[in-house]
Scaffold this active site. Structure first.
Site, PDB file in Angstrom:
ATOM      1  CG  HIS A 257      43.574  24.490  17.796  1.00 51.72           C
ATOM      2  ND1 HIS A 257      44.943  24.321  17.308  1.00 51.72           N
ATOM      3  CD2 HIS A 257      43.055  24.441  16.598  1.00 51.72           C
ATOM      4  CE1 HIS A 257      45.004  24.307  16.124  1.00 51.72           C
ATOM      5  NE2 HIS A 257      43.807  24.538  15.665  1.00 51.72           N
ATOM      6  CD  GLU A 258      39.096  24.317  16.049  1.00 52.04           C
ATOM      7  OE1 GLU A 258      39.052  25.356  15.429  1.00 52.04           O
ATOM      8  OE2 GLU A 258      39.844  23.302  15.672  1.00 52.04           O
TER       9      GLU A 258
ATOM     10  CG  HIS B 295      43.427  35.171  12.765  1.00 51.74           C
ATOM     11  ND1 HIS B 295      44.127  33.963  12.045  1.00 51.74           N
ATOM     12  CD2 HIS B 295      43.890  36.259  12.596  1.00 51.74           C
ATOM     13  CE1 HIS B 295      45.030  34.641  11.266  1.00 51.74           C
ATOM     14  NE2 HIS B 295      44.906  36.060  11.460  1.00 51.74           N
TER      15      HIS B 295
ATOM     16  CG  HIS C 201      41.500  28.698  14.215  1.00 49.69           C
ATOM     17  ND1 HIS C 201      42.522  29.084  13.271  1.00 49.69           N
ATOM     18  CD2 HIS C 201      41.645  27.279  14.351  1.00 49.69           C
ATOM     19  CE1 HIS C 201      43.073  28.010  12.722  1.00 49.69           C
ATOM     20  NE2 HIS C 201      42.589  26.839  13.604  1.00 49.69           N
TER      21      HIS C 201
END
Length: 670
Positions: A461-462, A468, A465
């Site tokens: 998940h991190e 991105h 990010h």
């Protein structure tokens, strides 16, 4: 004395010279950088030349470089390696930064230039990206109160300053409570605990200077302890301490702080002409209105609650079969759910964890990024802020793309949770700069460090990010990377979690810590088959928190947030054996700052998109379909905030999604 925070850094990749930075450098560097930014803002506002995009909007985008440099280092260490000195500095800096921000948006001469450009926008011959930056800048000024005058203007500045103080205090109180509590375990108390948990508890004891193993309030210790300890009394002690964070009375109690924050937010919204803070906050999000948020959350709540109630009945029967009468309690759920998963799916966390080594999961996240986007990761030997942190040079086709820093282990000086931030965001204005991105997690140490499946999902998940940030390809810093609507920002992170579930990824990287053998195929099948196990519990604890957050900000602010929390949960029919994922006194997402206030729902809003987005890869026949990967990078990961998020998602998928894929993915569809 030369202050390294104010130097032009000639370090590799422009990384902060952490080996030269001392706490004594922060205050003078902050003072100097703040003064420099004030001078830059004044020069823009008083520029005698007529306003144009470059001398006003472009100048605002490039101003504050020194301040960004100082704060990028300070907030990295303040969150991940706090000390009393750094906490004191944070308390001093926060209101001054809030006042500085308020001064900028209250600068009438500056706002006049921005408003003039906005009024003439159709005649300025701007690129699409420049039009977007101008719109966001003008909107930001207006929503910050730039059009206010007199007493209202002064009151807005005072509210912002006070909110900054309260948010910092809330965070530090929570950290203090987490740091102060530990449950020492005797050798008898270790009975029934798997080796990985005993090892992690001993490491936590050493970190705290204890003589033996301890359970701390780190989620990576609390959750497995609740899963495995047969001692119901100790489980209750641990659970009650975990949920009491921020509500223990005394100097670290957050309940009155939460009430004041809610009151000030409502006043802030009213000054700007909004009916509620939720209406103000959601205006710029994809959801748009509080009702749209409520509709989504309730569409998910109803089937999730029904599933959770059915699961609770099964777990309570198991407890009664153990000779324990009465109701299933929150400190019982994890224990009996783990036993049920073992019985129904033949999955035991103690057996599974050796296949989920931290280093191998890092490799897996990198390998997926390589197959999807061509990124390569080379370890760097550079001084960082803590020995646990490590760095990689990220390249593509031999060209430098970014620096990625990972800081994965829990420690007393680190705030709880997991997060991604950019010490330097990507931009091309006023010159090209490459991102420096950091992931911070709170995994239990071990030799080797082993993750739960939930931990592994957090890592992916991190890293979503981080992608991105790393793949951002825009001109202006204000729309770089994760500078997007709050209910869009979780799309890349939650979408990337899906690659952990790709069978070929686990088959390659889920290898046993001792034997090196890959996870057996039948175990892999059982793990993936249990993907929606206990999803009723997980959904209920999350949605309850999101609905309480919405209720806090939707109407008149409560004088007693805890009473309102209880009322909302009672109206929902909250199952008694499930607690909110984040109760009010430790709801850092909502009260440490404005980021997720009225916005905790955004994970669910983004999940509607991420479930649908991964379906695009499945429809293409491969999780690594190159055409879909290019579209994902082009329209989502590289675009930042350069376009409206609904436009970006539609460009990627051809349409906006419905809630059906989310319910199916959570196993909650009828």
């Amino acid at each position: 004395m030369t202050n390294p925070l104010l130097d032009t850094w000639t370090t590799p990749f422009g990384l902060a010279p952490f080996d030269r930075v001392e706490d004594a450098h922060f205050a003078p560097a902050f003072d100097a950088a703040l003064d420099a930014h004030k001078s830059e803002i004044d020069a823009i506002a008083t520029n005698p030349d007529a306003a144009d995009f470059d001398n006003t909007i472009g100048a605002l985008e490039s101003a504050g470089k020194a301040l960004d440099q100082v704060l990028s280092v300070f907030y990295t260490v303040a969150g991940a390696d706090s000390t009393p000195a750094r906490e004191e500095l944070q308390r001093a800096f926060s209101p001054r930064l809030a006042a500085h921000s308020a001064e900028i948006t209250a600068n009438k001469a500056l706002f006049a230039r921005v408003a003039d450009l906005w009024a003439r926008r159709d005649a300025l011959d701007l690129s699409a990206e420049q039009q977007r930056v101008l719109m966001l800048t003008h909107r930001g000024f207006v929503r910050s109160g730039a059009a206010l005058t007199g007493a209202e203007d002064a009151r807005m500045a005072a509210i912002k300053s006070r909110l900054a103080v309260l948010g910092t205090q809330f965070t530090q109180n929570l950290l203090a409570d987490e740091r102060a509590w530990a449950l020492p375990l005797s050798e008898d108390d270790l009975e029934g605990l798997p080796d990985f948990l005993v090892s992690a508890a001993r490491a936590a004891g050493r970190e705290k200077g204890a003589e033996g193993p301890v359970i701390t309030l780190s989620r990576s210790l609390i959750t497995p302890f609740l899963q495995f300890s047969p001692r119901r009394d100790l489980r209750e002690l641990a659970w009650r301490a975990y949920v009491a964070r921020g509500a223990n009375g005394g100097a670290t109690d957050n309940r009155k702080i939460a009430a004041e924050i809610l009151s000030l937010r409502a006043e802030r919204a009213a000054l700007l002409g909004y009916d509620s803070f939720a209406a103000y906050k959601l205006e710029t999000e994809m959801a748009g209105t509080p009702q749209a948020v409520r509709d989504l959350l309730m569409a998910v709540w109803t089937p999730a609650r029904a599933q959770a109630q059915a699961d609770a009945a099964v777990l309570e029967r198991m407890m009664h079969e153990d000779g324990i009468n009465g109701d299933l309690e929150p400190w019982d759920w994890h224990y009996y759910a783990a036993r049920r998963r073992q019985a129904e799916h033949d999955l035991d966390e103690a057996t599974l964890k050796p296949y989920l080594q931290l280093d191998r999961m890092i490799e897996a996240s990198f390998a997926c990024a390589n197959r999807l986007f061509g990124l390569e990761f080379t370890p760097l030997n550079l001084p960082l802020y803590h020995p646990d942190a490590r760095a990689w040079d990220v390249t593509r086709n031999g060209q430098h793309v970014a620096v990625f820093i990972g800081d994965y282990f829990a420690r007393g000086s680190k705030r709880s949770g997991a997060w991604c931030s950019a010490m330097q965001s990507q931009a091309k204005w006023p010159q090209v700069r490459h991102p420096i991105v950091i992931n911070v997690c709170n995994f239990a140490k071990g030799d080797p460090a082993l993750l739960s499946y939930d931990d592994a999902r957090t890592l992916f998940h991190e890293f979503g990010h981080a992608l991105h940030q790393m793949l951002s390809d825009v001109t202006y810093p204000s729309i770089s990377g994760t500078s997007v609507a709050r209910d869009f920002v979780e799309l890349p992170s939650q979408l990337y979690e899906h690659w952990l579930e790709v069978p070929e990824v686990l088959a390659e990287f889920a290898t046993h810590a001792e034997t090196g053998q890959p996870m057996p195929r039948d175990m892999l099948d059982r793990l993936l088959g249990a993907a929606t196990f206990d999803m009723g519990f997980q959904t209920v604890e999350y949605v309850a928190s999101a609905l309480v957050d919405l209720a806090f900000h939707e109407g008149t602010p409560p004088a007693d947030p805890m009473a309102m929390q209880a009322e909302v949960l009672a109206e929902l029919g909250m199952p008694r054996a499930i607690a909110m994922r984040h109760a009010t006194p430790h709801f850092a997402h909502v009260f440490s700052g404005d980021g997720y206030s009225s916005g905790y729902y955004s994970y669910m809003w983004s999940e509607v998109m991420d479930a649908d987005a991964f379906a695009a890869f499945e429809e293409a026949g491969s999780a690594f379909d190159p055409e879909r990967a290019r579209a994902l990078e082009t329209f989502i990961l590289s675009a930042g905030g350069s376009r409206d998020p609904a436009e970006l998602y539609t460009a990627f998928r051809g349409r906006l999604p419905g809630v059906e894929a989310l319910l199916k993915g959570r196993g909650l569809a009828a």
